[in-house]
Design an enzyme around this catalytic site. Sequence first.
Site, PDB file in Angstrom:
ATOM      1  CB  CYS A 275      -0.932   0.001   1.202  1.00  0.00           C
ATOM      2  SG  CYS A 275      -1.906  -1.507   1.388  1.00  0.00           S
ATOM      3  CB  ALA A 276       4.118   1.630  -1.694  1.00  0.00           C
ATOM      4  CB  ALA A 277       0.313   5.170  -3.807  1.00  0.00           C
ATOM      5  N   PRO A 278       1.473   7.463  -1.805  1.00  0.00           N
ATOM      6  CG  PRO A 278       1.616   9.765  -1.378  1.00  0.00           C
ATOM      7  CD  PRO A 278       1.081   8.483  -0.808  1.00  0.00           C
ATOM      8  N   GLY A 279       4.213   7.211  -2.066  1.00  0.00           N
ATOM      9  CA  GLY A 279       5.655   6.960  -2.108  1.00  0.00           C
ATOM     10  C   GLY A 279       6.488   7.739  -1.124  1.00  0.00           C
ATOM     11  CE  LYS A 281       3.873   6.238   6.411  1.00  0.00           C
ATOM     12  NZ  LYS A 281       2.866   6.906   5.561  1.00  0.00           N
ATOM     13  CG  ASP A 326      -5.531  -6.573  -3.981  1.00  0.00           C
ATOM     14  OD1 ASP A 326      -5.108  -6.089  -2.913  1.00  0.00           O
ATOM     15  OD2 ASP A 326      -6.698  -6.992  -4.124  1.00  0.00           O
ATOM     16  CG  ASP A 344       0.847   3.715   6.329  1.00  0.00           C
ATOM     17  OD1 ASP A 344       1.259   4.046   7.442  1.00  0.00           O
ATOM     18  OD2 ASP A 344      -0.001   4.361   5.693  1.00  0.00           O
ATOM     19  CB  CYS A 397      -2.055   8.624   9.191  1.00  0.00           C
ATOM     20  SG  CYS A 397      -3.189   8.430   7.807  1.00  0.00           S
TER      21      CYS A 397
END
Length: 464
Positions: A275-279, A281, A326, A344, A397
């Site tokens: 779930c890396a976007a927007p990048g 982290k 996914d 995240d 968050c």
Amino acid sequence: MVRLARLHGTSHNRNRLSTARRCAYRVLRRVTGEEAFADRAFVAEAERYELAPRDRAFAQQLVYGTLQRQATLDYVLTALSARPVGSIDPPLRDTLRLGLFQLLYLGGVPDHAAVEQTVELAKLERGGGHRFANAVMRRATREAEGLVAELTSDSPADAAVLHSHPEWLVRMWWDALGPEDAVALLERDNEAPESAVRANELVITREELRELLLELEVHSRPVEELPEGLVLETPFDVHGSLLFEAGALTPQSRASMLVARVLAPEPGETVLDLCAAPGVKSTHIAALMRGRGRLVAVERNAGRCDSLQANCRRMGAHWVDVRCEDAAHFVGEFEDGYDRVLLDPPCSDLGTLQSRPDARWRKQQDQVRELSRIQEELLESAAGHVRPGGTLVYSTCTISPSANEKQVHTFLARHPDFEADDLAAQLPEFRHPRIPRFLQLLPHVHGTDGFFIARLRRVAETPA
């Protein structure tokens, strides 16, 4: 003194601010009428109106403040107009919210300017609403402050009106944090957020960045526990800067920066970011790995995946392997798993309400429950990618027990092969108020976004 300052406004100020108010009104109409996101709508409208920096700042203050204080403003509007706020025509309702916000919360705006400009905005729409606006606003100059002064924080229902949050959310925080902390958090949510940036150590050191910012007359202070972190003490358009374009920095809260530091990737390791976007982290992890090792960043949404790739390129992390897949069904390339995995997941974003003024009104209690189900599924998937002896960091968050500590407790009960590290021993100032081995950053306590962080370690297999 505030009242006196209001009474000495000038015609020049009213004319100058009129364009800013007009822009703010258009943004409010897009947010409440078209469900546009406030931050994106504001950028588009501010550019369309070609606002000067001072007017742009004022228009943003109007938009963000009016959206944040919406519940309080509607309470006052209902009392002054003697009609349910839902029965007022939406364009006129937004106009009056904007006017009441100026009267109640912007001491530098003269009363007569707020009244006159609100009436002028009401004239933009047909139907004679300007006469109703004039009557309400003139009554507001006499009674609005008294109406707000009567409000209390004695119960969740009362606090929801005074501090302008959904009542279900206030009740959740009331139970999770206790009344005193809940009220302090509500108050903090209506204040301006801290502005922090991360120096991209792939291309620049923090001290070098600080010197370049100072040349631009932007003052900053280093963050002690984050070697790459700076808190800006001067207003600065980060996204519009050449430093941003060159990949030297990125906006990132101190709480968000802490996530990659807790993950603690080493050069040469294998790391998976789900779930890396927007990048933000992902590129932080890449910097900590010094460009050496294997970093795979996974994002399901095609548009967000494009943003992830673009941010990796901008930040000089070209070697990050971006996968548009996914995360719940991702198939890793290493049979034994990755050294470190970051999850995240999508969450309710309730720790970021200072910087997302409309977010509190977009969230519903049933959405939080549905997100908990998704988080559980993603956590199961993430665990399957951790090698024996490896670590899994779970972060959100949000400030929500069901998404945070309850989620991790349920996971650990199902997975005796995982243990939770005691993060309070490493970072005691950020320890969770009830479960010290986890971290829970709180805006009213730590001055940054609300974040939950847990680090889970997969027990190494022992030879038979």
